[in-house]
Write a protein that holds these residues in place. Sequence first.
Motif, PDB file in Angstrom:
ATOM      1  N   VAL A  38     -80.978  38.459 -70.028  1.00 57.39           N
ATOM      2  CA  VAL A  38     -81.642  37.832 -68.892  1.00 57.39           C
ATOM      3  C   VAL A  38     -83.076  37.490 -69.287  1.00 57.39           C
ATOM      4  O   VAL A  38     -83.586  37.942 -70.316  1.00 57.39           O
ATOM      5  N   THR A  39     -83.722  36.704 -68.453  1.00 52.85           N
ATOM      6  CA  THR A  39     -85.110  36.305 -68.703  1.00 52.85           C
ATOM      7  C   THR A  39     -86.062  37.413 -68.273  1.00 52.85           C
ATOM      8  O   THR A  39     -85.980  37.907 -67.150  1.00 52.85           O
ATOM      9  N   VAL A  40     -86.958  37.799 -69.171  1.00 54.58           N
ATOM     10  CA  VAL A  40     -87.989  38.800 -68.893  1.00 54.58           C
ATOM     11  C   VAL A  40     -89.343  38.099 -69.042  1.00 54.58           C
ATOM     12  O   VAL A  40     -89.632  37.530 -70.099  1.00 54.58           O
ATOM     13  N   SER A  41     -90.161  38.142 -67.984  1.00 57.28           N
ATOM     14  CA  SER A  41     -91.397  37.347 -67.957  1.00 57.28           C
ATOM     15  C   SER A  41     -92.591  38.210 -67.577  1.00 57.28           C
ATOM     16  O   SER A  41     -92.467  39.181 -66.817  1.00 57.28           O
ATOM     17  N   PHE A  42     -93.753  37.833 -68.130  1.00 53.96           N
ATOM     18  CA  PHE A  42     -95.034  38.380 -67.713  1.00 53.96           C
ATOM     19  C   PHE A  42     -95.637  37.424 -66.690  1.00 53.96           C
ATOM     20  O   PHE A  42     -95.699  36.208 -66.920  1.00 53.96           O
ATOM     21  N   PHE A  43     -96.125  37.978 -65.550  1.00 53.73           N
ATOM     22  CA  PHE A  43     -96.759  37.177 -64.512  1.00 53.73           C
ATOM     23  C   PHE A  43     -98.158  37.730 -64.229  1.00 53.73           C
ATOM     24  O   PHE A  43     -98.405  38.938 -64.354  1.00 53.73           O
ATOM     25  N   GLY A  57     -81.940  39.241 -61.942  1.00 51.63           N
ATOM     26  CA  GLY A  57     -80.540  38.923 -62.210  1.00 51.63           C
ATOM     27  C   GLY A  57     -79.861  38.521 -60.926  1.00 51.63           C
ATOM     28  O   GLY A  57     -79.642  39.363 -60.048  1.00 51.63           O
ATOM     29  N   GLY A  58     -79.535  37.242 -60.765  1.00 46.73           N
ATOM     30  CA  GLY A  58     -79.000  36.754 -59.497  1.00 46.73           C
ATOM     31  C   GLY A  58     -80.090  36.795 -58.444  1.00 46.73           C
ATOM     32  O   GLY A  58     -81.116  36.143 -58.557  1.00 46.73           O
ATOM     33  N   THR A  59     -79.860  37.587 -57.364  1.00 46.50           N
ATOM     34  CA  THR A  59     -80.880  37.770 -56.323  1.00 46.50           C
ATOM     35  C   THR A  59     -81.478  39.166 -56.361  1.00 46.50           C
ATOM     36  O   THR A  59     -82.200  39.556 -55.457  1.00 46.50           O
ATOM     37  N   LYS A  60     -81.203  39.927 -57.428  1.00 44.45           N
ATOM     38  CA  LYS A  60     -81.674  41.313 -57.544  1.00 44.45           C
ATOM     39  C   LYS A  60     -82.751  41.411 -58.609  1.00 44.45           C
ATOM     40  O   LYS A  60     -82.592  40.903 -59.718  1.00 44.45           O
ATOM     41  N   ALA A  61     -83.845  42.074 -58.279  1.00 42.70           N
ATOM     42  CA  ALA A  61     -84.922  42.290 -59.246  1.00 42.70           C
ATOM     43  C   ALA A  61     -84.549  43.473 -60.137  1.00 42.70           C
ATOM     44  O   ALA A  61     -84.492  44.616 -59.693  1.00 42.70           O
ATOM     45  N   ILE A  62     -84.273  43.183 -61.434  1.00 41.85           N
ATOM     46  CA  ILE A  62     -83.920  44.248 -62.378  1.00 41.85           C
ATOM     47  C   ILE A  62     -85.166  44.994 -62.815  1.00 41.85           C
ATOM     48  O   ILE A  62     -85.182  46.220 -62.903  1.00 41.85           O
ATOM     49  N   ILE A  63     -86.245  44.236 -63.113  1.00 41.49           N
ATOM     50  CA  ILE A  63     -87.529  44.834 -63.484  1.00 41.49           C
ATOM     51  C   ILE A  63     -88.590  44.244 -62.572  1.00 41.49           C
ATOM     52  O   ILE A  63     -88.695  43.033 -62.420  1.00 41.49           O
ATOM     53  N   ASN A  64     -89.386  45.129 -61.954  1.00 48.71           N
ATOM     54  CA  ASN A  64     -90.554  44.713 -61.179  1.00 48.71           C
ATOM     55  C   ASN A  64     -91.632  45.764 -61.433  1.00 48.71           C
ATOM     56  O   ASN A  64     -91.833  46.676 -60.643  1.00 48.71           O
ATOM     57  N   CYS A  65     -92.311  45.634 -62.559  1.00 41.31           N
ATOM     58  CA  CYS A  65     -93.192  46.680 -63.067  1.00 41.31           C
ATOM     59  C   CYS A  65     -94.618  46.154 -63.173  1.00 41.31           C
ATOM     60  O   CYS A  65     -94.859  45.109 -63.791  1.00 41.31           O
ATOM     61  N   SER A  66     -95.559  46.860 -62.553  1.00 43.60           N
ATOM     62  CA  SER A  66     -96.975  46.527 -62.679  1.00 43.60           C
ATOM     63  C   SER A  66     -97.519  47.132 -63.970  1.00 43.60           C
ATOM     64  O   SER A  66     -97.356  48.324 -64.221  1.00 43.60           O
ATOM     65  N   VAL A  67     -98.166  46.302 -64.793  1.00 41.20           N
ATOM     66  CA  VAL A  67     -98.690  46.759 -66.077  1.00 41.20           C
ATOM     67  C   VAL A  67    -100.008  47.490 -65.847  1.00 41.20           C
ATOM     68  O   VAL A  67    -100.913  46.970 -65.188  1.00 41.20           O
TER      69      VAL A  67
END
Length: 360
Positions: A38-43, A57-67
């Motif tokens: 899947v796509t993993v992005s820095f925002f 992934g789809g409509t589910k957030a697999i990673i939502n991590c604050s750096v």
Amino acid sequence: MFPHHREREQPLFSTRAHVFQIDPTTKRNWIPASKHAVTVSFFYDANRNAYRIISVGGTKAIINCSVTPSMTFTKTSQKFGQWADSRANTVYGLGFATEQQLHQFSEKFKEVKDAARLAREKSQDKELANTALTIAAPQDLSDELQSPPVMCVNGPEDKLFRSQSADITLASEKERIKKMLSEGSICEINLEAELFTLQDSNSKLVAALHEANANVEQWKKQLAAYQGETERLREQVAELEVHGGQGPSDLLKDELTQSLEELEALLKAKDEEIHILQSKKREYHEMEHERDQAILRLREMEMRSSELERRIQNTEQNLSNSLEERDRMDTEIQRAIEILDIKIFDLNDLRQSLVKLLDK
């Protein structure tokens, strides 16, 4: 109250990887969080001056991590790396297709971590400078929606209860709109990550296409030269066959034949390269079409978000009007209760006076 506008996060870097999470029971085994890469992005969130790693992934957030500055990305193998998220109480693992992708993600992780450290230091300095201007946070809306105390009329047993149906309806509508806005935000982040990936692929394809177009002209010239050389060699071979023993030896004839075969093989290879470039050009057009579709979906999500914000504003206005109406009704009820107490007191005096008259 809800925010009327969420400033869009800026994508900084994007890659594809298999996502894993540590088993919370054993703390040793890895559990796949995605069935495929899947796509993993820095925002970067300019409004909060914060950095996040997001994978959807789809409509589910697999990673939502604050750096945070305390995070560390560790390479455990040539194509696998991991880091710990103390807020989520988990460890994320990423499996990449190549060692180069792992190296790029690791370098970007260090860069974003340093940026988060600088942002935190600036924020702390600003807080120290403005401690005297600290403003107390406003009272939560839930305090405003608490029921007023029960009022009594002529004793503790005569209680007046308020109807809570209007508050329940407004609260349920508020929660429903919150849920819709959350789903819209996840889809918008997914589309932004997809659009960023398509733009990155598009730029790579454009660069490859420009390079290929530059090489095609050179190859065409080489092809024309090879064709001329082939025709010349064929003419020489035919001339040798006609003259027989008058021309060069059989050894020279074999060399010419071998050179002719090599040139034909080279021509065939160049033709194959041209076909490959043409297929890449078709792929580039397909990527452009996918990018246009992603942009269209993103615009639709922005329109949907605007509609949700408008509905939230209307709901907030209705809620404010309902609260004002309830306060007005409370005031009128209080006045009616006071008038009723006076009337009851007057009736009681009248009854006592009548009893005294009857007794006389």
